[in-house]
Scaffold this motif. Structure first.
Motif, short mmCIF file in Angstrom:
data_model
loop_
_atom_site.label_atom_id
_atom_site.label_comp_id
_atom_site.label_asym_id
_atom_site.label_seq_id
_atom_site.Cartn_x
_atom_site.Cartn_y
_atom_site.Cartn_z
N GLY A 111 0.82 -0.92 -0.24
CA GLY A 111 0.06 0.32 0.00
C GLY A 111 1.03 0.96 0.12
O GLY A 111 0.24 2.03 -0.65
N ARG A 112 1.65 1.64 0.59
CA ARG A 112 2.60 2.46 1.04
C ARG A 112 3.95 2.36 -0.39
O ARG A 112 3.64 3.68 -0.81
CB ARG A 112 3.77 2.49 2.04
N TRP A 113 4.03 1.01 -1.01
CA TRP A 113 4.77 1.75 -2.14
C TRP A 113 3.95 1.85 -4.04
O TRP A 113 3.89 2.80 -4.11
CB TRP A 113 5.28 -0.29 -2.83
N ALA A 115 0.70 4.66 -3.10
CA ALA A 115 0.92 5.09 -3.00
C ALA A 115 1.22 5.94 -3.54
O ALA A 115 0.52 7.56 -3.96
CB ALA A 115 0.27 5.50 -1.12
N GLY A 116 2.36 5.93 -3.91
CA GLY A 116 3.00 7.04 -4.49
C GLY A 116 2.98 7.61 -6.30
O GLY A 116 2.25 8.13 -6.78
N GLY A 117 3.15 6.26 -6.97
CA GLY A 117 3.14 6.37 -8.65
C GLY A 117 2.21 5.62 -9.19
O GLY A 117 0.76 5.43 -8.75
N SER A 118 2.58 5.03 -9.67
CA SER A 118 1.86 4.04 -10.65
C SER A 118 1.66 2.72 -9.80
O SER A 118 2.43 1.81 -9.18
CB SER A 118 2.12 3.62 -12.43
N PRO A 119 0.61 2.03 -9.81
CA PRO A 119 -0.12 1.26 -8.57
C PRO A 119 0.64 -0.03 -9.26
O PRO A 119 0.92 -1.65 -9.12
CB PRO A 119 -1.36 1.31 -8.29
N ALA A 120 0.65 -0.59 -10.70
CA ALA A 120 0.64 -1.72 -11.57
C ALA A 120 2.17 -1.93 -11.84
O ALA A 120 2.72 -3.11 -11.28
CB ALA A 120 1.30 -1.05 -13.50
N PRO A 121 3.28 -1.00 -11.45
CA PRO A 121 4.83 -2.05 -11.24
C PRO A 121 4.74 -2.85 -9.66
O PRO A 121 5.10 -4.37 -9.50
CB PRO A 121 5.88 -1.17 -10.80
N PRO A 122 3.65 -1.95 -8.47
CA PRO A 122 3.89 -2.91 -7.10
C PRO A 122 2.81 -4.60 -7.10
O PRO A 122 3.83 -5.59 -6.65
CB PRO A 122 3.53 -2.20 -6.26
N PHE A 123 2.07 -4.19 -7.88
CA PHE A 123 0.84 -5.40 -8.17
C PHE A 123 2.12 -6.52 -9.04
O PHE A 123 1.67 -7.32 -9.67
CB PHE A 123 -0.20 -4.92 -9.33
N LEU A 124 2.52 -6.02 -10.11
CA LEU A 124 2.73 -6.96 -11.28
C LEU A 124 4.69 -7.72 -10.10
O LEU A 124 4.41 -9.26 -10.53
CB LEU A 124 3.98 -6.04 -12.63
N THR A 125 5.06 -6.87 -9.59
CA THR A 125 6.35 -7.42 -8.62
C THR A 125 5.61 -8.41 -7.85
O THR A 125 5.64 -9.17 -8.31
CB THR A 125 6.82 -6.50 -7.86
N GLY A 126 4.48 -8.19 -7.26
CA GLY A 126 4.22 -9.02 -5.81
C GLY A 126 3.52 -10.12 -6.65
O GLY A 126 3.45 -11.34 -6.23
#
Length: 142
Positions: A111-113, A115-126
């Motif tokens: 969530g913190r990751w 919140a900054g910019g695009s939510p796509a990179p955290p989703f894809l990494t996860g």
């Protein structure tokens, strides 16, 4: 006084509107109000349909409906395979106690990751980490 103080805004009904609201009056005014409400509902559904036809909405719908397919089988089969290998159901239930704090912390970090910019990179990494973890679990269990 208490009823007047808590009366909602827009609740100033005329005698005719009050009678109509209580069902004692059926006149041309109620038909026009009904048609106005139906027109508003129709325009809202038309706007919803225009949004639903957008290509990005269809892409997101397909993603959300299919992204679990990669891990669904591994998550379902791993606990059955562990029971098949002789691990007690109570032990598997106790693993949930260890799994919960890890999920909680990972949700906070994600969530913190995102919140900054695009939510796509955290989703894809996860997602790729989840695929790798499930592949490792399958390799360990099989």
């Amino acid at each position: 006084f208490a009823l007047w103080a808590f009366k909602p805004e827009g609740a100033n009904f005329s005698a005719e509107e009050e009678a109509e609201r209580k069902g004692r009056y059926t006149g041309a005014k109620s038909v026009s109000r009904l048609s106005a409400v139906l027109a508003e509902v129709q325009s809202a559904y038309e706007a919803l349909w225009r949004v639903a036809r957008l290509r990005a909405v269809w892409g997101l719908a397909v993603l959300l409906l299919t992204y679990r397919l990669g891990v669904l089988v591994a998550e379902g089969a791993s606990s059955l395979k562990l029971i098949d290998k002789g691990i007690a159901k109570e032990t598997l239930a106790a693993m949930v106690l260890l799994q919960f704090p890890v999920e909680l912390v990972s949700a906070i970090v994600a969530g913190r990751w995102s919140a900054g910019g695009s939510p796509a990179p955290p989703f894809l990494t996860g997602y790729f980490l989840r695929l790798a973890a499930n592949a490792a679990i399958i390799a360990l269990i099989a």
